[in-house]
Design an enzyme around this catalytic site. Structure first.
Site, PDB file in Angstrom:
ATOM      1  N   ASN A 211       0.846  -1.201   0.000  1.00 14.04           N
ATOM      2  CA  ASN A 211       0.000   0.000   0.000  1.00 14.04           C
ATOM      3  C   ASN A 211       0.874   1.241   0.000  1.00 14.04           C
ATOM      4  OD1 ASN A 211       0.518   0.854   2.832  1.00 14.04           O
ATOM      5  ND2 ASN A 211      -0.406  -1.128   3.274  1.00 14.04           N
ATOM      6  N   ASP A 282      -4.792  -6.168   5.426  1.00 10.48           N
ATOM      7  CA  ASP A 282      -5.832  -6.962   6.090  1.00 10.48           C
ATOM      8  C   ASP A 282      -5.812  -8.412   5.623  1.00 10.48           C
ATOM      9  OD1 ASP A 282      -6.949  -4.998   7.734  1.00 10.48           O
ATOM     10  OD2 ASP A 282      -7.944  -4.081   6.019  1.00 10.48           O
ATOM     11  N   PRO A 310      -3.428 -11.628  10.856  1.00 11.40           N
ATOM     12  CA  PRO A 310      -3.764 -11.346  12.262  1.00 11.40           C
ATOM     13  C   PRO A 310      -3.875  -9.838  12.478  1.00 11.40           C
ATOM     14  CG  PRO A 310      -1.477 -12.111  12.034  1.00 11.40           C
ATOM     15  CD  PRO A 310      -2.111 -12.249  10.690  1.00 11.40           C
ATOM     16  N   ASP A 311      -4.829  -9.418  13.293  1.00  6.22           N
ATOM     17  CA  ASP A 311      -4.928  -8.001  13.665  1.00  6.22           C
ATOM     18  C   ASP A 311      -3.979  -7.789  14.856  1.00  6.22           C
ATOM     19  OD1 ASP A 311      -5.571  -5.517  14.781  1.00  6.22           O
ATOM     20  OD2 ASP A 311      -7.593  -5.601  13.925  1.00  6.22           O
ATOM     21  N   ILE A 312      -2.790  -7.279  14.568  1.00  2.74           N
ATOM     22  CA  ILE A 312      -1.723  -7.211  15.576  1.00  2.74           C
ATOM     23  C   ILE A 312      -2.176  -6.366  16.770  1.00  2.74           C
ATOM     24  CG2 ILE A 312       0.698  -6.582  15.979  1.00  2.74           C
ATOM     25  CD1 ILE A 312       1.009  -6.741  12.835  1.00  2.74           C
ATOM     26  N   PHE A 328      -3.926   3.547  15.097  1.00  3.02           N
ATOM     27  CA  PHE A 328      -4.160   4.556  14.064  1.00  3.02           C
ATOM     28  C   PHE A 328      -5.323   4.092  13.196  1.00  3.02           C
ATOM     29  CE2 PHE A 328      -1.161   8.095  13.360  1.00  3.02           C
ATOM     30  CZ  PHE A 328      -0.452   7.979  14.547  1.00  3.02           C
ATOM     31  N   LYS A 342     -14.062   2.892  16.073  1.00  2.67           N
ATOM     32  CA  LYS A 342     -12.933   1.948  15.953  1.00  2.67           C
ATOM     33  C   LYS A 342     -12.186   1.812  17.268  1.00  2.67           C
ATOM     34  CE  LYS A 342     -10.989   1.181  12.057  1.00  2.67           C
ATOM     35  NZ  LYS A 342     -10.313   1.299  10.781  1.00  2.67           N
ATOM     36  N   LYS A 346     -11.668  -1.815  18.889  1.00  2.00           N
ATOM     37  CA  LYS A 346     -10.329  -2.383  19.129  1.00  2.00           C
ATOM     38  C   LYS A 346     -10.020  -2.479  20.623  1.00  2.00           C
ATOM     39  CE  LYS A 346      -8.393  -2.079  14.731  1.00  2.00           C
ATOM     40  NZ  LYS A 346      -7.462  -2.925  14.007  1.00  2.00           N
TER      41      LYS A 346
HETATM   42  O1  C5P Z   1      -8.952  -1.914  11.452  1.00  2.00           O
HETATM   43  P1  C5P Z   1      -7.927  -1.018  10.875  1.00  2.00           P
HETATM   44  O2  C5P Z   1      -6.987  -1.712   9.913  1.00  2.00           O
HETATM   45  O3  C5P Z   1      -8.449   0.251  10.290  1.00  2.00           O
HETATM   46  O4  C5P Z   1      -7.050  -0.559  12.138  1.00  2.00           O
HETATM   47  C1  C5P Z   1      -5.920   0.217  12.004  1.00  2.00           C
HETATM   48  C2  C5P Z   1      -5.064   0.069  13.218  1.00  2.00           C
HETATM   49  O5  C5P Z   1      -4.861  -1.306  13.509  1.00  2.00           O
HETATM   50  C3  C5P Z   1      -3.688   0.631  13.003  1.00  2.00           C
HETATM   51  O6  C5P Z   1      -3.200   1.050  14.273  1.00  2.00           O
HETATM   52  C4  C5P Z   1      -2.913  -0.566  12.484  1.00  2.00           C
HETATM   53  O7  C5P Z   1      -1.523  -0.426  12.706  1.00  2.00           O
HETATM   54  C5  C5P Z   1      -3.500  -1.680  13.283  1.00  2.00           C
HETATM   55  N1  C5P Z   1      -3.574  -2.973  12.563  1.00  2.00           N
HETATM   56  C6  C5P Z   1      -2.795  -4.020  13.006  1.00  2.00           C
HETATM   57  N2  C5P Z   1      -2.877  -5.244  12.386  1.00  2.00           N
HETATM   58  C7  C5P Z   1      -3.698  -5.423  11.332  1.00  2.00           C
HETATM   59  C8  C5P Z   1      -4.483  -4.361  10.865  1.00  2.00           C
HETATM   60  C9  C5P Z   1      -4.401  -3.148  11.511  1.00  2.00           C
HETATM   61  O8  C5P Z   1      -2.033  -3.861  13.967  1.00  2.00           O
HETATM   62  N3  C5P Z   1      -3.747  -6.607  10.731  1.00  2.00           N
END
Ligand code: C5P
Length: 401
Positions: A211, A282, A310-312, A328, A342, A346
């Protein structure tokens, strides 16, 4: 203009590293500082006062008995309106003078005569044996105990041909140290883990999906956190940026690697704060090929399948004893509504919103900070200014958290 309005007395002592201080002088001047160069007689053997006068735009002083100062007290007058005194390069001999309070030339007398509130920073530069000598090490201990800030030295190649400790920091590193001196130390003693940049998800060995994130905002936050006194580790996706001085950087490519690096660092460091700035993909390609995909005919268009990464941030926030998490959100519209939602989704105490396509790759940005009490807007500014403001806001929230 990180040093606008600052007066810096730049003391130079005898050493081959004097030639690098020409560059430092330019950097300080470009950042808005008024640089007053003071040289020892030995320093004038390595670079001329004419060069230093031309680069600093100010008359250079090298003599305690200089009659150009009306009251003939340059050791007093030169520092009274100074914001910092920087000795670079600082020789073995000058370290000894500082440690023992000698005042037998203009520069050493000026250091002794400085008002106590003015920070004194030194950049030692000497041969490895001179640095390791027990007397120098004793002097270094005394100097530190007196509250004088040591910038380096580091280990490396030396002008004499030997290698080891004693090499002066490079001009840009000295510049970072000097800038940091003027920052509020709101995060001293804190360990901070930050993610930044894009991720790169392979399709095959030569292609991938990424991206437009440049990493600039995350890197600026890492730098601002270091300047505020924190120990910072930056887990970064692929960017063209150099690691900010003082920050430890770990390179990763994919979201999974970023996740793994973050989890490892959480174990090792137990940071108090996690700031997720990275634009993490994502999805990744589920059927990525080990070999380059070939266009063998007009009809063999590859069919990519995706699975979720994974959503870190969410995983870190859900850990028992999770660090204070900052996320962010890059939205394309309805930032106030989406940002607040959000943060709750989160389950994090602070979320920073911006409009993604208004900021990716740009030098400036505008931020909205969402927390349990509502939101605060940080108006459009360059990313470094915003990063400093964000670190300030974060530090305030850590105190009350
Ligand atoms: O849900 P979204 O992608 O908009 O959330 C953005 C936030 O989540 C940012 O802080 C990004 O660094 C973190 N993020 C993450 N792992 C992912 C997707 C987003 O840590 N897979």
């Amino acid at each position: 203009m990180r040093l606008a309005g600052k007066k810096i007395v730049l003391g130079m002592t005898g050493g081959i590293a004097c030639y690098k201080i020409a560059e430092l002088t330019r950097m300080l001047g470009k950042a808005g500082a008024d640089v007053q160069v003071v040289m020892t007689q030995a320093a004038t053997q390595f670079i001329t006062p004419v060069t230093m006068q031309a680069l600093s735009g100010n008359t250079v002083f090298a003599d305690q008995w200089d009659t150009r100062i009306p009251n003939n007290m340059p050791h007093i007058d030169l520092t009274r309106d100074a914001d910092a005194i920087v000795i670079a390069p600082c020789s073995t001999d000058f370290m000894s003078k500082l440690a023992h309070g000698a005042c037998d030339d203009l520069l050493s007398t000026l250091c002794i005569a400085r008002p106590s509130g003015i920070p004194l920073l030194i950049a030692p530069a000497m041969n490895v044996e001179m640095w390791q000598n027990a007397a120098t090490q004793r002097n270094a201990t005394l100097i530190k105990a007196d509250g004088i800030q040591m910038m380096g030295p580091v280990s490396g190649e030396q002008a004499c041909g030997e290698t080891g400790m004693g090499r002066m920091l490079e001009p840009d590193q000295l510049f970072s140290e000097i800038v940091a001196t003027f920052q509020k130390k709101s995060l001293t003693g804190k360990q901070i883990l930050i993610t930044a940049g894009p991720t790169f998800e392979p399709i095959d060995p030569v292609r991938g999906i990424t991206n437009l994130s440049s990493g600039k905002m995350g890197y600026a936050i890492a730098q601002a956190a270091w300047e505020a006194g924190a120990q910072v580790t930056l887990v970064s996706g692929p960017t063209a940026l150099s690691a900010p001085y003082g920050v430890r950087r770990i390179h990763v490519q994919t979201a999974q690697q970023m996740h793994d690096a973050v989890m490892t660092q959480l174990q090792i460091q137990n940071p108090q704060v996690f700031i997720a700035v990275a634009a993490v993909a994502d999805w990744r390609v589920a059927n990525a090929s080990d070999q380059k995909l070939k266009k063998t005919s007009e009809s063999n268009t590859p069919q990519l399948k995706f699975i979720q990464n994974p959503d870190i941030l969410a995983l870190v926030a859900a850990l028992p004893n999770a660090p204070y998490c900052v996320g962010f959100a890059a939205e394309s519209e309805n930032l106030l509504q989406y940002g607040a939602a959000k943060r709750v989704k989160k389950n994090i105490p602070l979320l920073v919103g911006n409009i993604g396509h208004h900021t990716f790759g740009k030098e400036d940005n505008e931020l909205v900070l969402f927390d349990a009490n509502g939101y605060v807007q940080l108006p459009r500014a360059d990313k470094q200014t915003l990063a400093i403001q964000l670190i300030d806001e974060l530090a305030q929230r850590l105190v009350s958290a």
